[in-house]
Every structure is written in structure tokens, then in C-alpha cells.
Design an enzyme around this catalytic site. Structure first.
Site, PDB file in Angstrom:
ATOM      1  N   TYR A  40     199.186  43.477  88.951  1.00 12.32           N
ATOM      2  CA  TYR A  40     199.713  44.205  87.874  1.00 12.32           C
ATOM      3  C   TYR A  40     198.687  43.859  86.666  1.00 12.32           C
ATOM      4  O   TYR A  40     197.972  44.854  85.967  1.00 12.32           O
ATOM      5  CB  TYR A  40     201.151  43.865  87.462  1.00 12.32           C
ATOM      6  CG  TYR A  40     201.555  44.419  85.841  1.00 12.32           C
ATOM      7  CD1 TYR A  40     201.459  45.574  85.558  1.00 12.32           C
ATOM      8  CD2 TYR A  40     201.853  43.241  85.054  1.00 12.32           C
ATOM      9  CE1 TYR A  40     201.888  46.222  84.183  1.00 12.32           C
ATOM     10  CE2 TYR A  40     201.955  43.607  83.535  1.00 12.32           C
ATOM     11  CZ  TYR A  40     201.894  44.929  83.486  1.00 12.32           C
ATOM     12  OH  TYR A  40     202.263  45.306  81.829  1.00 12.32           O
ATOM     13  N   SER A  41     198.509  42.746  86.404  1.00 17.07           N
ATOM     14  CA  SER A  41     197.911  42.218  85.244  1.00 17.07           C
ATOM     15  C   SER A  41     196.440  42.350  85.437  1.00 17.07           C
ATOM     16  O   SER A  41     195.683  42.877  84.535  1.00 17.07           O
ATOM     17  CB  SER A  41     198.013  40.773  84.904  1.00 17.07           C
ATOM     18  OG  SER A  41     197.627  40.063  85.984  1.00 17.07           O
ATOM     19  N   LYS A  84     196.016  46.311  84.669  1.00 16.65           N
ATOM     20  CA  LYS A  84     196.020  46.603  83.133  1.00 16.65           C
ATOM     21  C   LYS A  84     194.726  46.025  82.581  1.00 16.65           C
ATOM     22  O   LYS A  84     194.093  46.595  81.599  1.00 16.65           O
ATOM     23  CB  LYS A  84     197.188  45.862  82.571  1.00 16.65           C
ATOM     24  CG  LYS A  84     198.571  46.380  82.775  1.00 16.65           C
ATOM     25  CD  LYS A  84     198.659  47.848  82.521  1.00 16.65           C
ATOM     26  CE  LYS A  84     198.779  47.893  80.670  1.00 16.65           C
ATOM     27  NZ  LYS A  84     199.304  49.336  80.332  1.00 16.65           N
ATOM     28  N   THR A  86     199.083  44.648  77.804  1.00 12.56           N
ATOM     29  CA  THR A  86     200.203  43.255  77.758  1.00 12.56           C
ATOM     30  C   THR A  86     199.131  42.158  77.741  1.00 12.56           C
ATOM     31  O   THR A  86     198.041  41.920  77.687  1.00 12.56           O
ATOM     32  CB  THR A  86     200.472  43.462  79.314  1.00 12.56           C
ATOM     33  OG1 THR A  86     201.169  42.070  79.538  1.00 12.56           O
ATOM     34  CG2 THR A  86     199.567  43.585  80.387  1.00 12.56           C
ATOM     35  N   ASP A  87     199.918  40.984  77.335  1.00 17.32           N
ATOM     36  CA  ASP A  87     199.393  39.637  77.167  1.00 17.32           C
ATOM     37  C   ASP A  87     198.958  39.313  78.403  1.00 17.32           C
ATOM     38  O   ASP A  87     198.227  38.000  78.760  1.00 17.32           O
ATOM     39  CB  ASP A  87     200.164  38.971  76.480  1.00 17.32           C
ATOM     40  CG  ASP A  87     201.691  38.357  77.146  1.00 17.32           C
ATOM     41  OD1 ASP A  87     202.018  39.272  78.035  1.00 17.32           O
ATOM     42  OD2 ASP A  87     202.411  37.562  76.648  1.00 17.32           O
ATOM     43  N   GLU A  88     199.518  39.670  79.603  1.00 12.10           N
ATOM     44  CA  GLU A  88     199.332  38.943  81.077  1.00 12.10           C
ATOM     45  C   GLU A  88     197.894  39.307  81.353  1.00 12.10           C
ATOM     46  O   GLU A  88     197.497  38.526  82.340  1.00 12.10           O
ATOM     47  CB  GLU A  88     200.274  39.791  81.990  1.00 12.10           C
ATOM     48  CG  GLU A  88     201.639  39.698  81.497  1.00 12.10           C
ATOM     49  CD  GLU A  88     202.657  39.936  82.659  1.00 12.10           C
ATOM     50  OE1 GLU A  88     202.295  39.984  83.790  1.00 12.10           O
ATOM     51  OE2 GLU A  88     203.932  40.406  82.253  1.00 12.10           O
ATOM     52  N   LEU A 139     213.677  40.288  84.414  1.00 11.15           N
ATOM     53  CA  LEU A 139     214.523  39.115  84.212  1.00 11.15           C
ATOM     54  C   LEU A 139     215.943  39.352  83.584  1.00 11.15           C
ATOM     55  O   LEU A 139     216.758  38.985  83.802  1.00 11.15           O
ATOM     56  CB  LEU A 139     213.603  38.045  83.791  1.00 11.15           C
ATOM     57  CG  LEU A 139     214.635  36.737  83.517  1.00 11.15           C
ATOM     58  CD1 LEU A 139     215.240  36.037  85.021  1.00 11.15           C
ATOM     59  CD2 LEU A 139     214.307  35.630  82.703  1.00 11.15           C
TER      60      LEU A 139
HETATM   61  P1  NAD Z   1     208.231  51.134  82.335  1.00 13.46           P
HETATM   62  O1  NAD Z   1     207.881  50.893  83.877  1.00 13.46           O
HETATM   63  O2  NAD Z   1     209.832  50.965  82.076  1.00 13.46           O
HETATM   64  O3  NAD Z   1     207.731  52.492  81.995  1.00 13.46           O
HETATM   65  C1  NAD Z   1     206.553  53.191  82.379  1.00 13.46           C
HETATM   66  C2  NAD Z   1     206.705  54.704  82.409  1.00 13.46           C
HETATM   67  O4  NAD Z   1     205.725  55.281  82.815  1.00 13.46           O
HETATM   68  C3  NAD Z   1     207.989  55.351  83.261  1.00 13.46           C
HETATM   69  O5  NAD Z   1     208.563  56.286  82.545  1.00 13.46           O
HETATM   70  C4  NAD Z   1     207.203  56.100  84.258  1.00 13.46           C
HETATM   71  O6  NAD Z   1     207.954  57.266  84.921  1.00 13.46           O
HETATM   72  C5  NAD Z   1     205.775  56.384  83.551  1.00 13.46           C
HETATM   73  N1  NAD Z   1     204.731  56.766  84.587  1.00 13.46           N
HETATM   74  C6  NAD Z   1     204.345  55.797  85.659  1.00 13.46           C
HETATM   75  N2  NAD Z   1     203.245  56.489  85.949  1.00 13.46           N
HETATM   76  C7  NAD Z   1     202.912  57.513  85.460  1.00 13.46           C
HETATM   77  C8  NAD Z   1     201.790  58.459  85.569  1.00 13.46           C
HETATM   78  N3  NAD Z   1     200.841  58.223  86.594  1.00 13.46           N
HETATM   79  N4  NAD Z   1     201.749  59.368  84.608  1.00 13.46           N
HETATM   80  C9  NAD Z   1     202.733  59.547  83.634  1.00 13.46           C
HETATM   81  N5  NAD Z   1     203.789  58.914  83.637  1.00 13.46           N
HETATM   82  C10 NAD Z   1     203.764  57.622  84.583  1.00 13.46           C
HETATM   83  O7  NAD Z   1     207.254  50.148  81.551  1.00 13.46           O
HETATM   84  P2  NAD Z   1     207.315  49.616  80.340  1.00 13.46           P
HETATM   85  O8  NAD Z   1     208.010  48.604  80.210  1.00 13.46           O
HETATM   86  O9  NAD Z   1     208.054  50.691  79.245  1.00 13.46           O
HETATM   87  O10 NAD Z   1     206.032  49.330  80.022  1.00 13.46           O
HETATM   88  C11 NAD Z   1     205.048  50.637  78.926  1.00 13.46           C
HETATM   89  C12 NAD Z   1     203.901  49.933  78.812  1.00 13.46           C
HETATM   90  O11 NAD Z   1     204.029  48.771  78.010  1.00 13.46           O
HETATM   91  C13 NAD Z   1     203.072  49.760  80.013  1.00 13.46           C
HETATM   92  O12 NAD Z   1     201.623  50.053  79.822  1.00 13.46           O
HETATM   93  C14 NAD Z   1     203.238  48.055  80.141  1.00 13.46           C
HETATM   94  O13 NAD Z   1     201.994  47.616  80.857  1.00 13.46           O
HETATM   95  C15 NAD Z   1     203.206  47.923  78.678  1.00 13.46           C
HETATM   96  N6  NAD Z   1     203.918  46.435  78.372  1.00 13.46           N
HETATM   97  C16 NAD Z   1     205.183  46.302  78.650  1.00 13.46           C
HETATM   98  C17 NAD Z   1     205.608  45.115  78.300  1.00 13.46           C
HETATM   99  C18 NAD Z   1     207.211  44.746  78.823  1.00 13.46           C
HETATM  100  O14 NAD Z   1     207.585  43.788  78.815  1.00 13.46           O
HETATM  101  N7  NAD Z   1     207.658  45.712  79.490  1.00 13.46           N
HETATM  102  C19 NAD Z   1     204.977  44.178  77.638  1.00 13.46           C
HETATM  103  C20 NAD Z   1     203.780  44.612  77.130  1.00 13.46           C
HETATM  104  C21 NAD Z   1     203.161  45.731  77.524  1.00 13.46           C
HETATM  105  P1  TYD Z   2     209.817  39.794  84.455  1.00 11.22           P
HETATM  106  O1  TYD Z   2     210.839  40.219  83.666  1.00 11.22           O
HETATM  107  O2  TYD Z   2     209.192  40.265  85.921  1.00 11.22           O
HETATM  108  O3  TYD Z   2     208.487  39.950  83.462  1.00 11.22           O
HETATM  109  P2  TYD Z   2     206.774  39.185  83.653  1.00 11.22           P
HETATM  110  O4  TYD Z   2     206.672  39.085  84.973  1.00 11.22           O
HETATM  111  O5  TYD Z   2     206.146  40.424  83.415  1.00 11.22           O
HETATM  112  O6  TYD Z   2     206.843  38.219  82.706  1.00 11.22           O
HETATM  113  O7  TYD Z   2     209.734  38.086  84.631  1.00 11.22           O
HETATM  114  C1  TYD Z   2     209.683  37.145  83.446  1.00 11.22           C
HETATM  115  C2  TYD Z   2     209.915  36.020  84.060  1.00 11.22           C
HETATM  116  O8  TYD Z   2     211.198  35.613  84.804  1.00 11.22           O
HETATM  117  C3  TYD Z   2     208.688  35.556  84.851  1.00 11.22           C
HETATM  118  O9  TYD Z   2     208.477  34.396  84.788  1.00 11.22           O
HETATM  119  C4  TYD Z   2     209.450  35.845  86.316  1.00 11.22           C
HETATM  120  C5  TYD Z   2     210.750  35.292  86.133  1.00 11.22           C
HETATM  121  N1  TYD Z   2     211.773  35.927  86.899  1.00 11.22           N
HETATM  122  C6  TYD Z   2     212.621  35.339  87.558  1.00 11.22           C
HETATM  123  O10 TYD Z   2     212.683  34.027  87.597  1.00 11.22           O
HETATM  124  N2  TYD Z   2     213.563  35.938  88.330  1.00 11.22           N
HETATM  125  C7  TYD Z   2     213.745  37.334  88.589  1.00 11.22           C
HETATM  126  O11 TYD Z   2     214.734  37.806  89.302  1.00 11.22           O
HETATM  127  C8  TYD Z   2     212.652  38.020  87.795  1.00 11.22           C
HETATM  128  C9  TYD Z   2     212.697  39.539  88.102  1.00 11.22           C
HETATM  129  C10 TYD Z   2     211.941  37.577  87.119  1.00 11.22           C
END
Ligand code: NAD
Ligand code: TYD
Length: 356
Positions: free
Chosen positions: A158-159, A162, A132-134, A198
Site C-alpha cells: 500500500y505505502s 502511494k 499518507t504519512d505511511e 482498527l
Molecule cells: P477508502 O478505501 O475508504 O475509499 C477509497 C474510495 O476510492 C472508495 O470510495 C473507492 O470506491 C474509490 N476507488 C477505489 N479505486 C478507484 C478507482 N480506480 N477509481 C475511482 N474510485 C476508486 O479510503 P479513505 O480512507 O477514504 O482514503 C482516501 C484517500 O486518503 C486515499 O488516497 C488514502 O491513501 C488517503 N489517506 C487515508 C488515510 C486514512 O487513515 N484512511 C490517511 C491518510 C491518507
Molecule cells: P489500520 O487501521 O489498518 O491503519 P494503518 O495500517 O494504515 O495504520 O491499523 C492501525 C494500526 O492498528 C496498525 O498498527 C495495525 C493495527 N491493527 C491491529 O492491531 N488489529 C487490527 O485488526 C487492525 C485492522 C489493525
């Protein structure tokens, strides 16, 4: 075949579906099925022999070793993680266990398997870590977007977890030669996004007549990328990325949270007007800010574009329209994931301020 971990989550399931729509190479999908993992996302593959699902933990070295020995994948794409910042603030333990300890154990299992491969397979093998960019922390108002050279300055549990996993991947490449690559991507949105983040939360709450919670002043900025574009970036890095390299992935669509939510409201007003004829904007509610809330993320994806020719296809406007339409067409999916456990979380997070 390839092995995906966390392929029943939001991005992982989109990746598996996209992969099998464009290739006949099978996918072994290892997922623990936490609250965020949902096999319904992959229902269209239930009779497809190219998709092999296994429930399990990336930290279970014995199970991972058995799977690697049996299926002999040519690549691993690691999506498995705990991914929600607010949950990491309430309870960091699972984030440490999966994102740090789990990634470490997965790296060790994969290193053991990879070490035993014949020379040709060994040099063609890839471990792609999805991050992630975080990890780069928070930008000031006029700072340039994050490049791969930015310092790591994670601010949430979280970040930080990661960031630790990224460092482990880097070290396993530098020390042991594991052919690893890392992608650091901005905020994704699209189908199958769990309604705690969000965009899906606000669509869900809007349709349910509930408040749309905006943390603080709503002026925090994120760089939004449609999930299909993230999947194409991962495929491209897997295919042509230089081992040991890091690639930033972003949509070039930086928006303030309040702007994202008003865009969603306006789109819903047009596509699914409220029965009383008023705007969904009336449901917007400012709530307490997130502790340590990062003010701004923006990604410079120039390296990925220059070196590997990747660019996103969707604009924010086209992607958000597709996303809103998907949620309107898939209300059953939303109903099924908004289970008891999810409702408990919303109660704890938003209390009397709104939510379910
Ligand atoms: P998500 O939470 O929707 O899915 C995570 C998946 O991993 C789930 O299916 C969960 O069951 C599985 N999981 C959790 N713990 C596990 C373990 N110990 N062993 C096996 N499986 C396990 O997350 P996402 O949004 O799909 O993100 C996927 C990846 O991309 C993550 O590594 C996240 O950090 C990264 N990422 C997400 C975003 C975003 O905006 N969602 C952006 C950049 C990077
Ligand atoms: P989120 O979707 O949780 O992603 P991330 O924290 O990984 O960026 O949140 C996106 C942005 O929206 C973040 O600045 C937090 C904000 N946010 C709200 O304002 N209200 C909400 O209920 C949630 C879940 C997030």
C-alpha cells in the site's frame, strides 16, 4: 465546480459532505464503488443538485476526459485509492492498478484538459493529491516526527503504491507545470469509516461480542486525526497552498494501538455497557502480527500551521467520543456495509483467531 475522485469512500464522503455544508460550489464525484465506496454515506445529498455522482474508474481515460470537458472543474481532489494495508499484503495488484496506474492516467487526463484552458483558468487550476504519512516508513522510538523533508521509505505494498503516486504527481508538476499539491496525512478516524480498519473494526466487534484483534504486542504507534480536521486541512491547502508543495497533516495525537483499543472499550463501557456488566476490555485478543508492520508514525504538521494557519479542532478524546457515538447511532450503516464480501475478507484475515 470541483471534481473529487473516491468521494464515496471514508474520507472522500466526509469531504464532500463538509464541502457542501460550507459552500454552494458543486461537486462532481467520480468513484468506482469498490467494496470501500458506499453511496449510503452521501444519502443526505441524493436530492441535492450540487452533488453530481458518476460511477467510474480514475484509470478510464476516455470517461475522465468526457467528464472534464463537460463539467469543466476548477480543481481536482484525488482521494481514489485502495487504502487498506492488510489487503495490500494479501493482494497487491489492485493497489498497483489504482494507486499507480490509475493516478498516472488521471494525471494525464487532467493535464490534457488543463493544457487547453484559457490563461486565467489555467493558472487558477489545482490538482490536490491526497496521500499518507505511511510513505515515510517507520520511526524509531525517539525519532522526531515525519517532516516533509523525510526520505520516502515505504514498507507495505500500500505505502509503496502511494509513494509511487506521490512521485508521479511531483513529476507532473516539475515536468509539465501541472499546478499540483500533495498532502500526506496520518491515520484518520470518524464517521463512515469502513469496519476493516482498527477503530471501526473494534467498535463493531465489541458491540457484536467478538474478539478485538490486536496485532503483535499492540505497542505500534499511530498519530490519529479526526476526519473532519483532515477535510479542513485539504480545503485550506486547496485554497491557499503553494503549487508544487507538500503539506504534512496530523493530529499531534500519537497513541499505541493497545491504548486506542482500551480507550474505545472504556468509552463503550460508559455509553453502552455490556449486558453482563463486564468490561469490553475482556474481548481484547492478541493475534499474529502484520508482516512488515511499521512500528511508529508521527507527523510534524508545523509547515501547514505556520504557512496556512491550519490546526486540528478535535483532540483525540473529543474525536473518539464523537466517533463512538456515531457508530452507536448508526448501527444500520454498519449492518449494511458488513456484506458478504466483507465477511469473506474477515474470514481470510483473522481465520480462527477472531473477527466475524
Ligand atoms: P477508502 O478505501 O475508504 O475509499 C477509497 C474510495 O476510492 C472508495 O470510495 C473507492 O470506491 C474509490 N476507488 C477505489 N479505486 C478507484 C478507482 N480506480 N477509481 C475511482 N474510485 C476508486 O479510503 P479513505 O480512507 O477514504 O482514503 C482516501 C484517500 O486518503 C486515499 O488516497 C488514502 O491513501 C488517503 N489517506 C487515508 C488515510 C486514512 O487513515 N484512511 C490517511 C491518510 C491518507
Ligand atoms: P489500520 O487501521 O489498518 O491503519 P494503518 O495500517 O494504515 O495504520 O491499523 C492501525 C494500526 O492498528 C496498525 O498498527 C495495525 C493495527 N491493527 C491491529 O492491531 N488489529 C487490527 O485488526 C487492525 C485492522 C489493525
Amino acid at each position: 465546480m470541483i471534481l473529487t475522485t473516491g468521494g464515496a469512500g471514508f474520507i472522500g464522503s466526509n469531504f464532500v459532505l463538509d464541502w457542501l455544508a460550507g459552500s454552494d460550489e458543486p461537486v462532481l464525484n467520480l468513484d468506482k464503488l469498490t467494496y470501500a465506496g458506499n453511496l449510503e454515506n452521501l444519502a443526505s445529498l441524493c436530492a441535492d443538485p450540487r452533488h453530481v455522482f458518476v460511477q467510474g474508474d480514475i484509470g478510464d481515460a476516455a470517461q475522465v476526459a468526457r467528464l472534464l470537458a463537460k463539467h469543466r472543474p476548477r480543481a481536482v481532489v484525488n482521494f481514489a485509492a485502495e487504502s487498506h494495508v492488510d489487503r495490500s499484503i494479501h493482494g497487491p495488484e489492485d493497489f498497483i492498478q489504482t494507486n499507480i496506474v490509475g493516478t498516472y492516467r488521471l494525471l494525464e487526463s487532467v493535464r490534457d484538459y488543463w493544457s487547453g484552458l484559457a490563461a486565467v483558468e489555467k493558472s487558477a487550476f489545482r490538482f490536490l493529491h491526497v496521500s499518507t504519512d505511511e510513505v515515510y516508513g517507520s520511526l524509531g522510538r525517539i525519532d522526531p516526527p515525519f517532516s516533509e523533508a523525510n526520505r520516502y521509505e515505504p514498507n507495505s505494498p500500500y505505502s509503496a503504491s502511494k509513494a509511487a503516486s506521490d512521485h508521479l504527481v511531483r513529476a507532473w508538476h516539475r515536468t509539465y507545470g501541472l499546478p499540483a499539491l500533495t498532502t500526506n496525512c496520518s491515520n484518520n478516524y470518524g464517521p463512515f469509516h469502513f469496519p476493516e480498519k482498527l477503530i471501526p473494526l473494534c467498535i463493531h466487534n465489541a458491540l457484536a461480542g467478538k474478539p478485538l484483534p490486536i496485532y503483535g504486542d499492540g505497542q505500534q504507534r499511530r498519530d490519529w486525526l479526526y476526519v473532519g480536521d483532515h477535510c479542513s486541512a485539504i480545503r485550506r491547502v486547496l485554497e491557499a497552498g503553494q503549487v508544487g508543495e507538500v503539506y504534512n497533516v496530523g493530529g499531534g495525537s500519537e497513541k499505541a494501538n493497545l491504548e486506542v483499543v482500551t480507550t474505545l472499550c472504556d468509552m463503550l463501557d460508559a455509553l453502552n455497557p455490556r449486558a453482563d456488566g463486564r468490561s469490553y476490555r475482556e474481548q481484547i485478543a492478541f493475534v499474529a502480527d502484520r508482516p512488515g508492520h511499521d512500528r511508529r508514525y508521527a507527523i510534524d504538521a508545523g509547515k501547514l500551521e505556520r504557512e496556512l494557519g491550519w490546526k486540528p479542532v478535535e483532540t483525540f478524546e473529543s474525536g473518539i467520543r464523537k466517533t463512538v457515538c456515531w457508530y452507536l447511532d448508526n448501527q444500520d450503516w454498519v449492518r449494511n456495509v458488513t456484506s458478504g464480501a466483507y465477511r469473506d475478507w474477515v474470514g481470510r484475515q483473522y481465520g480462527a483467531q477472531g473477527g466475524d
